[in-house]
Design a protein around this motif. Sequence first.
Motif, PDB file in Angstrom:
ATOM      1  N   TYR A 181       0.822  -1.210   0.000  1.00  0.00           N
ATOM      2  CA  TYR A 181       0.000   0.000   0.000  1.00  0.00           C
ATOM      3  C   TYR A 181       0.845   1.244   0.000  1.00  0.00           C
ATOM      4  O   TYR A 181       1.899   1.302   0.630  1.00  0.00           O
ATOM      5  CB  TYR A 181      -0.943   0.028   1.212  1.00  0.00           C
ATOM      6  CG  TYR A 181      -2.166  -0.801   0.970  1.00  0.00           C
ATOM      7  CD1 TYR A 181      -3.196  -0.343   0.155  1.00  0.00           C
ATOM      8  CD2 TYR A 181      -2.281  -2.070   1.524  1.00  0.00           C
ATOM      9  CE1 TYR A 181      -4.313  -1.110  -0.094  1.00  0.00           C
ATOM     10  CE2 TYR A 181      -3.396  -2.853   1.288  1.00  0.00           C
ATOM     11  CZ  TYR A 181      -4.408  -2.361   0.479  1.00  0.00           C
ATOM     12  OH  TYR A 181      -5.506  -3.127   0.227  1.00  0.00           O
ATOM     13  N   THR A 229       2.590   4.871  -1.783  1.00  0.00           N
ATOM     14  CA  THR A 229       3.771   5.149  -2.596  1.00  0.00           C
ATOM     15  C   THR A 229       4.889   5.712  -1.733  1.00  0.00           C
ATOM     16  O   THR A 229       5.883   6.200  -2.232  1.00  0.00           O
ATOM     17  CB  THR A 229       3.412   6.168  -3.699  1.00  0.00           C
ATOM     18  OG1 THR A 229       2.851   7.330  -3.081  1.00  0.00           O
ATOM     19  CG2 THR A 229       2.418   5.595  -4.692  1.00  0.00           C
ATOM     20  N   PRO A 275       0.826   1.124 -10.163  1.00  0.00           N
ATOM     21  CA  PRO A 275      -0.198   1.448  -9.169  1.00  0.00           C
ATOM     22  C   PRO A 275      -1.565   0.905  -9.562  1.00  0.00           C
ATOM     23  O   PRO A 275      -1.914   0.837 -10.739  1.00  0.00           O
ATOM     24  CB  PRO A 275      -0.214   2.973  -9.160  1.00  0.00           C
ATOM     25  CG  PRO A 275       0.189   3.350 -10.550  1.00  0.00           C
ATOM     26  CD  PRO A 275       1.138   2.268 -11.016  1.00  0.00           C
ATOM     27  N   GLU A 279      -5.555   1.557  -8.004  1.00  0.00           N
ATOM     28  CA  GLU A 279      -6.348   2.307  -7.032  1.00  0.00           C
ATOM     29  C   GLU A 279      -7.630   1.546  -6.722  1.00  0.00           C
ATOM     30  O   GLU A 279      -8.302   1.040  -7.616  1.00  0.00           O
ATOM     31  CB  GLU A 279      -6.700   3.691  -7.556  1.00  0.00           C
ATOM     32  CG  GLU A 279      -7.444   4.512  -6.527  1.00  0.00           C
ATOM     33  CD  GLU A 279      -7.740   5.923  -6.998  1.00  0.00           C
ATOM     34  OE1 GLU A 279      -8.566   6.588  -6.350  1.00  0.00           O
ATOM     35  OE2 GLU A 279      -7.162   6.359  -8.003  1.00  0.00           O
ATOM     36  N   ILE A 335      -4.051   3.643  -2.897  1.00  0.00           N
ATOM     37  CA  ILE A 335      -3.147   3.191  -3.949  1.00  0.00           C
ATOM     38  C   ILE A 335      -2.374   1.976  -3.434  1.00  0.00           C
ATOM     39  O   ILE A 335      -1.809   1.993  -2.344  1.00  0.00           O
ATOM     40  CB  ILE A 335      -2.136   4.293  -4.336  1.00  0.00           C
ATOM     41  CG1 ILE A 335      -2.860   5.538  -4.843  1.00  0.00           C
ATOM     42  CG2 ILE A 335      -1.130   3.771  -5.348  1.00  0.00           C
ATOM     43  CD1 ILE A 335      -3.525   5.379  -6.170  1.00  0.00           C
TER      44      ILE A 335
END
Length: 164
Positions: free
Chosen positions: A31, A33, A113, A115, A120
Motif C-alpha cells: 500500500y 507510494t 499502481p 487504485e 493506492i
Amino acid sequence: MPLTFELKKGRFNFRVAAVIIREGQVLAGRYGTDGNHYWSLPGGRGELLESTRETLVREIREEMGVDAKMDRLLWTVENFCRFQGRQVHELAFYYLVHLPESSPICQKEGPFPVEEEGEIMMFQWIPLQEVKQLPLFPSFLRQRLAEEDLPVTPQHVVHTDEEH
C-alpha cells in the motif's frame, strides 16, 4: 461488510488471497507510494454470506479490473501477528489463481499502481528466487513460494509472525 472485528484484545481479520504466478514470478503488492516496507499477495477481506472464491474473484476484479480464473486452494492459514502495535488473529485462504494472458496486468514491468476505494496499492511481479529476501507477510509465504512445487492438496498452516 468486511469480516474484521476490533476488540480490546486485538483484531480478527478474515482474508482471502491470490497466488498469481507467471513466468517464474509472483504478483505482490504494498500500500501507498511512501516506501511501505512490507509486501502481501493480492486479495482482500471476506464479506458475510460470500464464499472465499466469490471474495477473491470480486477483489481481483475491483483491484485489477480482470476476471480471474480460480484454480485450487493451496493453504488455509491461522496467522497470529502484531500489526501497527495491535495483536492480530487472521484466518486466511490462499488460492492459486490465473489471470487472462491478454490482461494488461500480465504485460506490466516494474511497479505499477492500482487504485481501490481511494487507496493506492503498488503491485510488482517478483521473481520467485527473490521471494525469500522480500519482506512478504505472512512470512511463511517466503519459503513456500520459493519451493519447487505448490501443494497439490490444501494444507493447513498455523503461523506466528513478528511485527510488521
